[in-house]
Design an enzyme around this catalytic site. Structure first.
Site, PDB file in Angstrom:
ATOM      1  N   CYS A   2      39.392  42.494  35.367  1.00 49.04           N
ATOM      2  CA  CYS A   2      38.844  42.933  34.093  1.00 49.04           C
ATOM      3  C   CYS A   2      39.866  43.828  33.400  1.00 49.04           C
ATOM      4  CB  CYS A   2      37.540  43.714  34.201  1.00 49.04           C
ATOM      5  SG  CYS A   2      36.216  42.785  34.950  1.00 49.04           S
ATOM      6  N   ARG A  27      44.190  39.851  33.768  1.00 54.89           N
ATOM      7  CA  ARG A  27      43.326  40.585  34.678  1.00 54.89           C
ATOM      8  C   ARG A  27      41.949  39.936  34.841  1.00 54.89           C
ATOM      9  NH1 ARG A  27      45.112  45.825  35.508  1.00 54.89           N
ATOM     10  NH2 ARG A  27      43.029  46.439  36.128  1.00 54.89           N
ATOM     11  N   TRP A  75      36.470  39.457  34.601  1.00 54.25           N
ATOM     12  CA  TRP A  75      36.534  38.641  35.829  1.00 54.25           C
ATOM     13  C   TRP A  75      35.238  38.947  36.555  1.00 54.25           C
ATOM     14  CZ3 TRP A  75      36.372  39.147  41.138  1.00 54.25           C
ATOM     15  CH2 TRP A  75      36.853  38.073  41.881  1.00 54.25           C
ATOM     16  N   ASN A 101      35.463  48.278  34.226  1.00 51.84           N
ATOM     17  CA  ASN A 101      36.243  47.508  35.208  1.00 51.84           C
ATOM     18  C   ASN A 101      35.973  48.153  36.560  1.00 51.84           C
ATOM     19  OD1 ASN A 101      39.797  47.631  35.991  1.00 51.84           O
ATOM     20  ND2 ASN A 101      38.233  46.301  36.798  1.00 51.84           N
ATOM     21  N   GLY A 102      35.408  47.378  37.488  1.00 49.35           N
ATOM     22  CA  GLY A 102      35.100  47.938  38.803  1.00 49.35           C
ATOM     23  C   GLY A 102      33.744  47.447  39.266  1.00 49.35           C
ATOM     24  N   GLU A 487      53.899  31.029  51.672  1.00 48.19           N
ATOM     25  CA  GLU A 487      53.987  31.387  50.259  1.00 48.19           C
ATOM     26  C   GLU A 487      54.042  30.123  49.383  1.00 48.19           C
ATOM     27  OE1 GLU A 487      53.378  33.773  48.502  1.00 48.19           O
ATOM     28  OE2 GLU A 487      54.526  33.564  46.669  1.00 48.19           O
ATOM     29  N   LYS A 491      51.312  29.192  46.501  1.00 56.84           N
ATOM     30  CA  LYS A 491      51.673  28.936  45.101  1.00 56.84           C
ATOM     31  C   LYS A 491      51.055  27.631  44.642  1.00 56.84           C
ATOM     32  CE  LYS A 491      52.574  31.972  44.174  1.00 56.84           C
ATOM     33  NZ  LYS A 491      52.813  33.237  44.774  1.00 56.84           N
ATOM     34  N   GLU A 494      47.067  27.823  44.341  1.00 56.59           N
ATOM     35  CA  GLU A 494      46.454  28.663  43.314  1.00 56.59           C
ATOM     36  C   GLU A 494      46.653  28.124  41.899  1.00 56.59           C
ATOM     37  OE1 GLU A 494      47.882  32.749  43.224  1.00 56.59           O
ATOM     38  OE2 GLU A 494      49.859  32.081  43.798  1.00 56.59           O
ATOM     39  N   HIS A 510      49.886  21.326  67.889  1.00 62.33           N
ATOM     40  CA  HIS A 510      48.684  21.936  68.472  1.00 62.33           C
ATOM     41  C   HIS A 510      47.453  21.663  67.617  1.00 62.33           C
ATOM     42  CE1 HIS A 510      51.124  23.847  71.501  1.00 62.33           C
ATOM     43  NE2 HIS A 510      51.963  24.219  70.541  1.00 62.33           N
ATOM     44  N   LYS A 609      44.986  38.714  38.082  1.00 62.75           N
ATOM     45  CA  LYS A 609      46.260  39.232  38.584  1.00 62.75           C
ATOM     46  C   LYS A 609      46.086  40.481  39.428  1.00 62.75           C
ATOM     47  CE  LYS A 609      50.811  39.286  38.401  1.00 62.75           C
ATOM     48  NZ  LYS A 609      51.356  38.273  39.298  1.00 62.75           N
TER      49      LYS A 609
HETATM   50  C1  F6R Z   1      49.468  35.163  44.572  1.00 60.11           C
HETATM   51  C2  F6R Z   1      49.130  36.480  44.131  1.00 60.11           C
HETATM   52  C3  F6R Z   1      48.175  37.277  44.944  1.00 60.11           C
HETATM   53  C4  F6R Z   1      48.665  38.717  45.064  1.00 60.11           C
HETATM   54  C5  F6R Z   1      47.620  39.579  45.775  1.00 60.11           C
HETATM   55  C6  F6R Z   1      48.101  40.993  45.984  1.00 60.11           C
HETATM   56  O1  F6R Z   1      50.379  34.558  43.720  1.00 60.11           O
HETATM   57  O2  F6R Z   1      49.587  36.942  43.124  1.00 60.11           O
HETATM   58  O3  F6R Z   1      47.983  36.720  46.196  1.00 60.11           O
HETATM   59  O4  F6R Z   1      49.869  38.728  45.759  1.00 60.11           O
HETATM   60  O5  F6R Z   1      46.440  39.603  45.025  1.00 60.11           O
HETATM   61  O6  F6R Z   1      48.361  41.624  44.777  1.00 60.11           O
HETATM   62  P1  F6R Z   1      49.284  42.889  44.680  1.00 60.11           P
HETATM   63  O7  F6R Z   1      50.643  42.498  45.134  1.00 60.11           O
HETATM   64  O8  F6R Z   1      49.239  43.285  43.248  1.00 60.11           O
HETATM   65  O9  F6R Z   1      48.677  43.909  45.596  1.00 60.11           O
END
Ligand code: F6R
Length: 614
Positions: A2, A27, A75, A101-102, A487, A491, A494, A510, A609
């Site tokens: 948010c 956000r 969000w 937000n929260g 990773e 990517k 998501e 396994h 984010k």
């Molecule tokens: C994936 C991504 C998330 C963040 C995770 C942690 O692309 O962006 O998995 O890495 O939410 O966020 P931060 O690094 O801001 O604590």
């Protein structure tokens, strides 16, 4: 999660609020809304399910006048994305409007109490309960809005960044924070409010970062007044922003994610700049120098993080164990905080986070600090909550990351961790001088090598078009390449919504090998390292079962090129720095698959984010 924005001044608030919401859309983007006290002293709230653009379409023929307003991009936590659940929320009499937000954890109890007193609710949100509570307190105590907010926040359990306006007092915004970020921008005869500085930087570079449990009263013609919920007056600490507007724009790229992938040669330079000396023979991180005894004598290092930052943490584990000989554990912050972990006072906890606002990471930090551990933050967003709640730390200095999928933050985190490992190893005497110099030298070559990889963008784009049919992907790697496999898979899933799993290559037999058939794409990170031959054998096993292998190989490789269906050739580097290179083609692959599938790359569904709720 948010985004909240507020404005009070002499200009029209609406365009400023909308622009601010666009900047904060990363956000959360399932609904948006705005509240304005119009020029005729009416309090108007406009809300729409969907993105900020949907709100703009809805509000275009409405009364959007007024020089005071608050706005929100959501969000969803409590209540599905809908017009009713979008913020701002009115109070019962429609005199107050509030954004949040929260999460208000005790909202059901509060709601029941208010319902028994005749209050009615029009949404399923926790937020509406808070605005009703404020109004209830204000009317029963006959107090001003500030006092009502203060009393209400004393009844609330949970996390909040809020802003509230009252149509009977169009010269004031009241805002407060606890565990969710809030920044006040100070202009000439105008004030701004936002979840981060991005909506503010265009108008002023003077900001105040609110601390937990602080309430700010922003009144036209007066200095902001800050008082805690326990009624202690704080002195506002005005800071200067070091953020430029161009960093917040796409700069000709179709998506922020692509821009951020292409920025990596520069972001890694800036991450190393001032830390590696001009001769390239020494690395100094002030956060470590200041506490070198702690690092030298650490019993253990615990790395806590979430998502991509957790993957960087795994690479940190390999680096620190290999070169510093300190045992390292890497924990998901969300698990660590609830599992009663053993933490010794001579442990060092490293918290890694791009945003510096991740709720689970903040809670894990609090736990570690209570246990007496020294906590070191590795964060990107300057002034965010994690750097302010840790004992020391290093910024990654890669500039604002706006695409929801983390790219440049990951490589900068790995770069900081590599520099940390070198700096600690040197202090401890656990690294040979020639090895130290060799790694340091190669670290400085990485930006140019990334530039070489970025030239493969068109090839990777073409390759990605072959795989849009796939419903599943497997990513394999061993050693330092195992976290890269995780990773790469994250990517892809998501942003393209294709299911993808990352595995240590040797674990295939396994269980997961059962998944392989001639439809299954397998991305194998098979760069030249100490266990190269083992990875070759793993690829043989996959080919024997008709899997379709896309291999990431080092320049000069001949064996895997023969074996794989497709390959992407990248420059060689030292094994411990390989993740900084092998990640890049995986970022591009995920990006192009998602674009081919018409996905919303920068704002993938259900994500946000900055994960400020647990
Ligand atoms: C994936 C991504 C998330 C963040 C995770 C942690 O692309 O962006 O998995 O890495 O939410 O966020 P931060 O690094 O801001 O604590």
């Amino acid at each position: 999660m948010c985004g909240i924005v507020g404005y009070i001044g002499y200009r029209d608030a609406y365009p400023i609020l909308i622009k601010g919401l666009h900047r904060l859309e990363y956000r959360g983007y399932d609904s948006a809304g705005v509240a304005l006290i119009n020029n005729d002293s009416k309090l108007s709230v406009y809300k729409a399910k969907g993105k900020v653009q949907d709100l703009e379409d809805f509000a275009k023929d409405k009364n959007i006048t007024g020089t005071i307003g608050i706005a929100h991009t959501r969000w969803a936590t409590h209540g599905e994305p809908s017009n009713a659940n979008a913020h701002p929320h009115y109070s019962q009499s429609e005199s107050l409007a509030l954004i949040h937000n929260g999460i208000i954890e005790n909202y059901t109890v509060l709601k029941a109490e208010l319902t028994s007193k005749g209050y009615t609710f029009h949404s399923s949100t926790d937020t509406e309960v808070l605005v009703q509570l404020i109004e209830y307190i204000k009317s029963t105590n006959h107090c001003d809005l500030f006092t009502a907010v203060q009393l209400a926040l004393n009844q609330v359990i949970g996390a909040y960044a809020i802003a509230v306006i009252d149509k009977s007092d169009p010269d004031q915004i009241i805002a407060a924070r606890k565990s969710s970020p809030l920044v006040v921008g100070i202009g000439e005869d105008e004030f701004f409010l936002a979840s981060d500085a991005s909506p503010i930087v265009e108008y002023t570079n003077k900001v105040i970062y609110l601390e937990d449990e602080e309430i700010v009263v922003i009144r036209r013609g007066e200095e902001p007044k800050i008082v805690t919920i326990s009624n202690v007056v704080s002195t506002p600490h005005i800071q200067e922003l070091k953020l430029s507007l161009s960093q917040l724009e796409k700069g000709g790229y179709p998506h922020f994610m692509l821009k951020e992938i292409f920025e990596q040669p520069e972001t890694l330079q800036s991450c190393m700049s001032g830390r590696i000396n001009v001769e390239g023979t020494n690395v100094t991180l002030s956060g470590i120098i200041d506490y070198k005894e702690k690092f030298v004598n650490a019993r253990r290092i615990i790395i806590i993080a979430c998502g991509t930052s957790w993957h960087a943490g795994l690479i940190g584990e390999y680096l620190i164990e290999e070169y510093c000989r300190i045992p390292v554990e890497v924990e998901y912050a969300s698990e660590f905080r609830y599992r009663n972990p053993v933490i010794f006072p001579d442990d060092i906890v490293i918290a890694i986070s791009q945003s510096g606002e991740t709720a689970d990471s903040l809670a894990a930090i609090e736990l570690a600090r209570k246990a007496g551990a020294f906590v070191y933050g590795v964060c990107n967003v300057v002034g965010s909550s994690i750097p302010r709640n840790t004992d020391s730390g290093s910024y990654t200095h890669c500039g604002p990351e706006i695409g929801v999928a983390s790219t440049k933050a990951f490589t900068a985190q790995v770069t900081v961790l590599a520099m940390m490992a070198l700096a600690i190893a040197k202090e401890k005497g656990t690294i040979e001088k020639d090895v130290y110099l060799k790694i340091l030298k190669e670290l400085q070559n990485i930006p140019n090598k990334i530039k070489e990889i970025l030239k493969l963008n068109e090839d990777i784009k073409n390759l990605s078009s072959i795989f849009t049919y796939a419903h599943n992907f497997i990513y394999l790697g061993r050693g330092y390449s195992y976290p890269v496999a995780l990773e790469g898979a994250l990517k892809l899933k998501e942003i393209s919504y294709i299911h993808a799993e990352g595995y240590p290559a040797a674990e295939m037999k396994h269980g997961p090998i059962a998944l392989i058939d001639n439809e299954m794409p397998i991305v194998a990170i098979a760069t030249n390292n100490a266990i190269y031959e083992k990875v070759v054998s793993n690829i043989q096993e996959i080919k024997a079962r008709n899997g379709r292998v896309i291999a990431i190989v080092s320049d000069g490789d001949e064996t895997i090129k023969e074996l794989a269906d497709h390959y992407i050739q990248i420059p060689s580097t030292l094994e411990c720095l390989d993740p900084l290179l092998s990640t890049i083609p995986l970022q591009l692959l995920a990006y192009h698959v998602a674009v081919h599938k018409n996905r919303d790359v920068d704002m993938p569904r259900n994500l946000a984010k900055s994960v400020t709720v647990e």
